[in-house]
Scaffold this motif. Structure first.
Motif, PDB file in Angstrom:
ATOM      1  N   MET A  17       2.723   4.982   6.804  1.00 25.24           N
ATOM      2  CA  MET A  17       1.389   4.752   7.357  1.00 25.24           C
ATOM      3  C   MET A  17       1.150   5.611   8.592  1.00 25.24           C
ATOM      4  N   ALA A  18       2.176   5.769   9.402  1.00 24.90           N
ATOM      5  CA  ALA A  18       2.019   6.544  10.637  1.00 24.90           C
ATOM      6  C   ALA A  18       1.744   8.014  10.359  1.00 24.90           C
ATOM      7  N   THR A  19       2.250   8.535   9.265  1.00 24.74           N
ATOM      8  CA  THR A  19       2.114   9.965   8.969  1.00 24.74           C
ATOM      9  C   THR A  19       1.084  10.255   7.883  1.00 24.74           C
ATOM     10  N   ALA A  20       0.399   9.232   7.393  1.00 25.55           N
ATOM     11  CA  ALA A  20      -0.512   9.418   6.268  1.00 25.55           C
ATOM     12  C   ALA A  20      -1.761  10.185   6.679  1.00 25.55           C
ATOM     13  N   GLU A  21      -2.293  10.952   5.738  1.00 27.00           N
ATOM     14  CA  GLU A  21      -3.542  11.671   5.951  1.00 27.00           C
ATOM     15  C   GLU A  21      -4.715  10.715   5.767  1.00 27.00           C
ATOM     16  N   LEU A  22      -5.714  10.850   6.614  1.00 28.01           N
ATOM     17  CA  LEU A  22      -6.908  10.015   6.504  1.00 28.01           C
ATOM     18  C   LEU A  22      -7.785  10.555   5.376  1.00 28.01           C
ATOM     19  N   LYS A  23      -7.960   9.758   4.332  1.00 24.61           N
ATOM     20  CA  LYS A  23      -8.715  10.193   3.164  1.00 24.61           C
ATOM     21  C   LYS A  23      -9.896   9.261   2.906  1.00 24.61           C
ATOM     22  N   GLN A  24     -11.011   9.864   2.458  1.00 23.35           N
ATOM     23  CA  GLN A  24     -12.138   9.059   2.001  1.00 23.35           C
ATOM     24  C   GLN A  24     -11.857   8.581   0.582  1.00 23.35           C
ATOM     25  N   VAL A  41       0.830  -1.201   0.000  1.00 22.89           N
ATOM     26  CA  VAL A  41       0.000   0.000   0.000  1.00 22.89           C
ATOM     27  C   VAL A  41       0.869   1.257   0.000  1.00 22.89           C
ATOM     28  N   SER A  42       1.995   1.217   0.713  1.00 23.69           N
ATOM     29  CA  SER A  42       2.897   2.371   0.744  1.00 23.69           C
ATOM     30  C   SER A  42       3.481   2.662  -0.630  1.00 23.69           C
ATOM     31  N   LEU A  43       3.638   1.632  -1.432  1.00 24.99           N
ATOM     32  CA  LEU A  43       4.223   1.810  -2.752  1.00 24.99           C
ATOM     33  C   LEU A  43       3.183   2.098  -3.835  1.00 24.99           C
ATOM     34  N   PHE A  44       2.004   1.475  -3.731  1.00 20.83           N
ATOM     35  CA  PHE A  44       1.068   1.502  -4.863  1.00 20.83           C
ATOM     36  C   PHE A  44      -0.327   2.041  -4.542  1.00 20.83           C
ATOM     37  N   GLU A  45      -0.704   2.150  -3.278  1.00 20.73           N
ATOM     38  CA  GLU A  45      -2.053   2.619  -2.916  1.00 20.73           C
ATOM     39  C   GLU A  45      -1.954   3.662  -1.798  1.00 20.73           C
ATOM     40  N   ARG A  46      -1.170   4.679  -1.997  1.00 20.13           N
ATOM     41  CA  ARG A  46      -0.830   5.585  -0.912  1.00 20.13           C
ATOM     42  C   ARG A  46      -2.046   6.349  -0.353  1.00 20.13           C
ATOM     43  N   ASP A  47      -3.058   6.563  -1.172  1.00 15.42           N
ATOM     44  CA  ASP A  47      -4.245   7.262  -0.672  1.00 15.42           C
ATOM     45  C   ASP A  47      -4.993   6.446   0.380  1.00 15.42           C
ATOM     46  N   ALA A  48      -4.730   5.139   0.416  1.00 15.59           N
ATOM     47  CA  ALA A  48      -5.425   4.270   1.370  1.00 15.59           C
ATOM     48  C   ALA A  48      -4.650   4.090   2.674  1.00 15.59           C
ATOM     49  N   LEU A  49      -3.492   4.712   2.800  1.00 14.29           N
ATOM     50  CA  LEU A  49      -2.649   4.489   3.981  1.00 14.29           C
ATOM     51  C   LEU A  49      -3.304   4.970   5.266  1.00 14.29           C
ATOM     52  N   GLY A  50      -3.992   6.102   5.195  1.00 17.00           N
ATOM     53  CA  GLY A  50      -4.616   6.637   6.406  1.00 17.00           C
ATOM     54  C   GLY A  50      -5.639   5.686   6.988  1.00 17.00           C
ATOM     55  N   LYS A  51      -6.492   5.131   6.126  1.00 19.58           N
ATOM     56  CA  LYS A  51      -7.490   4.162   6.605  1.00 19.58           C
ATOM     57  C   LYS A  51      -6.845   2.851   7.017  1.00 19.58           C
ATOM     58  N   LEU A  52      -5.795   2.459   6.322  1.00 15.70           N
ATOM     59  CA  LEU A  52      -5.122   1.205   6.662  1.00 15.70           C
ATOM     60  C   LEU A  52      -4.542   1.254   8.067  1.00 15.70           C
ATOM     61  N   ARG A  53      -4.115   2.426   8.492  1.00 12.24           N
ATOM     62  CA  ARG A  53      -3.508   2.567   9.825  1.00 12.24           C
ATOM     63  C   ARG A  53      -4.453   2.053  10.921  1.00 12.24           C
ATOM     64  N   GLY A  69     -18.892  -0.824   0.438  1.00 14.71           N
ATOM     65  CA  GLY A  69     -18.213  -1.475  -0.666  1.00 14.71           C
ATOM     66  C   GLY A  69     -17.263  -0.660  -1.499  1.00 14.71           C
ATOM     67  N   ASN A  70     -17.163   0.662  -1.315  1.00 20.97           N
ATOM     68  CA  ASN A  70     -16.353   1.478  -2.217  1.00 20.97           C
ATOM     69  C   ASN A  70     -14.928   1.714  -1.731  1.00 20.97           C
ATOM     70  N   ASP A  71     -14.567   1.137  -0.621  1.00 23.99           N
ATOM     71  CA  ASP A  71     -13.221   1.333  -0.086  1.00 23.99           C
ATOM     72  C   ASP A  71     -12.260   0.259  -0.584  1.00 23.99           C
ATOM     73  N   PHE A  72     -10.992   0.614  -0.669  1.00 22.36           N
ATOM     74  CA  PHE A  72      -9.935  -0.382  -0.770  1.00 22.36           C
ATOM     75  C   PHE A  72      -9.721  -0.878   0.658  1.00 22.36           C
ATOM     76  N   ALA A  73     -10.247  -2.055   0.948  1.00 25.17           N
ATOM     77  CA  ALA A  73     -10.319  -2.532   2.340  1.00 25.17           C
ATOM     78  C   ALA A  73      -9.670  -3.899   2.457  1.00 25.17           C
ATOM     79  N   PRO A  74      -8.352  -3.966   2.511  1.00 26.84           N
ATOM     80  CA  PRO A  74      -7.667  -5.258   2.467  1.00 26.84           C
ATOM     81  C   PRO A  74      -7.649  -6.023   3.778  1.00 26.84           C
ATOM     82  N   LEU A  75      -8.156  -5.454   4.867  1.00 28.30           N
ATOM     83  CA  LEU A  75      -8.132  -6.151   6.153  1.00 28.30           C
ATOM     84  C   LEU A  75      -9.535  -6.352   6.728  1.00 28.30           C
TER      85      LEU A  75
END
Length: 686
Positions: free
Chosen positions: A447-454, A117-129, A154-160
């Motif tokens: 991930m620790a510093t990522a902005e939380l994005k919808q 996610v850090s390499l390819f889905e950076r917009d999802a890092l905030g939610k992944l945290r 259903g519209n999120d990239f939700a890998p966990l």
């Protein structure tokens, strides 16, 4: 007579006690039951098929309930056996064994995912945290309930998102041994009575869940408030909470635990049931038949209210069917255990934890968002990747740690290094380790510093919802507020001048009063014609909401709401009809969020009977009710002269540019403009 421990001959009493203890130790043994691994294989395959594409196996998710029953049975059986062998339950050792079994693969999966996610889905890092923290603490199910990120989102990239079930099991592993400490002190005979209470507890859970269930189609809290509990200002989805919470899903665990208290494999083969193998095979066949039917027909879709039987006995029936299969598996004479012990099922079953752990993130990487369904070739690719990663994890991480061999391997590496025998082998290992460390640090820091994005869809819908018109109240219903402000009459108008398109009326002198009438002074009456305002309404759901701005540009008052079902839009239109506030032209785009009944369509036709032009927009969503909804629109238009159909399902394929979001039906900017253009063409708007 010599005292205890003196080394003399044992008395008859000693022999009796020793024989009894030896017998108890044998009865308490928990043999390896390969058939249970086979049952795990069947369960995890059902779940993976369902997660790939729910159309292939509508109720495949019941495999999770099968896992819960197996866990309840085995863990309780092991705890009883330990107490009968040693006279105690070593909680510390039990929890260490559980952690060594579960945590390594979990942490490895989350670390690998975080790097990706850090390499390819950076917009999802905030939610992944938040998901990672909840996953590491085995709190995922409660976290998802609280933030509203269950399977219905259903519209999120939700890998966990799949970690909720592991959280339920781990919470059970923490609490249940403590409870069992009290139960095992009752003794073997009295513990059977506890089993009855646990069975009753599972029934109580089933009844309470059925009473709490919201059976209608779930939409937003504003549209269906009864589908939510309020925790302060936060709405909690009832279907999500009932599906994900540890309390509401404890029924299967209790059924398995109750069965373990009365059904121990070694003891069964010592009693009269040892000659009833065929009976248990028949019971297992019935159990498999029930599971097959449930997996085939018991779909789960809270947005459509499709979960009634699941929460009204479906889970309990799944548990009973699983117990029937377990009874046959644990009977040595039955053929069920042998059938489930074939090499393929054993390979899958022994790796079921890893398969479950890795398959969902891989699915998400392939399809990007949770709601998308995999195509068959994508499913095959995902299974190959899942199998490879699972096998590597099982061989090189899970098994060495579970068997305590990781430290041994590390010591051997050190000894080879000191002897100079591993110099050539150490360099690639060190380089690989350094790269892994750098990537891990990069992922954790990102991930620790990522902005939380919808997600992009939600961001667009939230922004447009602030601007959408509420036709019921009139809020935000000025199509062009700037122009409306300019059209206010001048307080001192020049009657000879046309002000903002308002035509002055000539002075009309009053005729001479008739005899006896009071004369009236002549006055000039200036009548201004105020523009009638927009005569175009658009009523829809989130698809229309995405195209709010270009529709407003065409002069529409757009009343569109996320998750709005046809019946909710119908209520609005009927209200407008009763109040005499319907327009000259009306566009209705509903049916994305549920099935439209014929009676609902008949009510809509009656409500818009006085509207000269009504356009029904067809839907282009991957739902089992889409074709029926669209056919109903066509038949309605054919029977009513003032109604026409806009074939959005067909026209959307001709949209040029980047038109659709990843879910395949919400609109990107190119699609939003195209959507407004085809509506304008349909109504002849220049």
């Amino acid at each position: 007579m010599r005292g205890p421990g003196s080394g003399g001959d044992a008395t008859d009493a000693d022999v009796s006690v020793g024989t009894r203890r030896a017998r108890d130790r044998q009865i308490s043994q928990v043999p390896y039951l390969p058939g249970l691994d086979g049952l795990r294989a069947v369960a995890v395959v059902a779940v993976m098929i369902y997660h790939a594409n729910s159309d292939w196996l509508l109720g495949g998710y019941i495999g999770v309930e099968v896992f819960f029953v197996i866990s309840g049975y085995l863990i309780t059986l092991l705890l009883i056996a330990e107490h009968e062998r040693t006279g105690a339950i070593d909680l510390k050792s039990f929890w260490i064994r559980r952690f060594r079994r579960l945590l390594p693969a979990l942490f490895l999966m989350m670390l690998l995912l975080s790097v990706w996610v850090s390499l390819f889905e950076r917009d999802a890092l905030g939610k992944l945290r938040g998901d990672v923290i909840a996953g590491a603490s085995y709190f995922s199910n409660w976290y998802q309930i609280f933030i509203g990120a269950g399977y219905s989102a259903g519209n999120d990239f939700a890998p966990l998102r799949h970690l909720w079930s592991l959280a339920v099991e781990e919470q059970f592993y923490v609490v249940w041994p403590i409870i069992m400490l009290a139960f095992v002190r009752f003794g073997a005979r009295r513990i059977a009575g506890v089993a009855r209470w646990l069975f009753l507890g599972a029934i109580v859970v089933t009844v309470v869940v059925a009473l709490l269930d919201y059976t209608g189609a779930q939409q937003t809290p504003e549209l269906t408030p009864d589908a939510y509990w309020m925790l302060g200002d936060r709405p909690i989805s009832k279907p999500d909470a009932l599906y994900l919470s540890t309390l509401s899903r404890s029924g299967g665990l209790m059924l398995g635990a109750a069965f373990a208290m009365v059904w121990r494999p070694t003891a069964v083969m010592r009693g009269p049931l040892r000659n009833k193998a065929k009976m248990f095979d028949v019971g297992a066949g019935v159990g498999f038949g029930i599971l097959l039917v449930l997996a085939w027909v018991m779909s789960f879709d809270p947005s459509q209210g499709v979960h009634g039987f699941l929460f009204k006995g479906g889970l309990f029936l799944t548990g009973l069917a699983t117990l029937a299969i377990i009874a046959a598996i644990t009977h040595r004479g039955a053929k069920t255990g042998h059938l489930l012990s074939n090499p393929v099922l054993l390979w899958i079953g022994t790796r079921s934890y890893g398969l479950y752990l890795y398959h969902w993130p891989i699915y998400q990487i392939i399809r990007n968002i949770a709601a998308n369904k995999l195509q068959f070739h994508e499913f095959v690719l995902a299974m190959v990747a899942t199998a490879i990663i699972t096998e590597a994890s099982y061989r090189f991480v899970e098994t060495p740690i579970r068997k305590g061999k990781l430290g041994e391997l590390w010591r051997r590496r050190g000894e080879l290094g000191r002897s100079g025998g591993a110099g050539g082998q150490q360099r690639p290992v060190l380089i690989g380790g350094a790269i892994a460390l750098v990537l891990s640090l990069f992922a954790v820091g990102s991930m620790a510093t990522a902005e939380l994005k919808q997600n992009s869809v939600q961001t667009q819908l939230d922004a447009n919802a602030e601007l959408a018109c509420n036709l019921a109240t009139g809020e935000n219903c000025d199509t062009e507020p700037d122009e409306a402000a300019e059209s206010e009459p001048d307080p001192d108008p020049d009657p000879a001048e046309d002000i903002d398109g308002e035509l002055p009326v000539e002075e009309t002198p009053v005729d001479d009063p008739a005899e006896g009438e009071v004369p009236v002074e002549s006055e000039t009456t200036t009548v201004t014609t105020v523009p009638a305002g927009p005569t175009r309404f658009a009523v829809g759901d989130s698809v229309m909401l995405g195209a709010l701005i270009p529709l407003q540009t065409l002069g529409f008052q757009v009343d569109a709401l996320e998750s709005r079902a046809f019946v909710n839009g119908l209520d609005l239109v009927e209200t407008l009809a009763r109040e005499g506030r319907l327009p000259d032209q009306m566009v209705i785009h509903l049916g994305t969020n549920g099935r439209i009944s014929e009676s609902q369509m008949e009510r809509m036709v009656a409500a818009v009977a006085e509207v000269p032009e009504v356009v029904l927009v067809t839907n282009d969503v991957d739902r089992d009710y889409t074709a029926g909804n669209n056919e109903l629109m066509y038949s309605t238009a054919a029977a009513n002269d003032n109604i026409s159909v806009l074939d959005w399902q067909g026209l959307v394929k001709a949209c040029e540019g980047d038109c659709l979001e990843n879910d395949g039906f919400h609109l990107k900017p190119d699609g939003q403009q195209y959507y407004a253009d085809v509506i304008a063409f349909q109504l002849g708007i220049e």
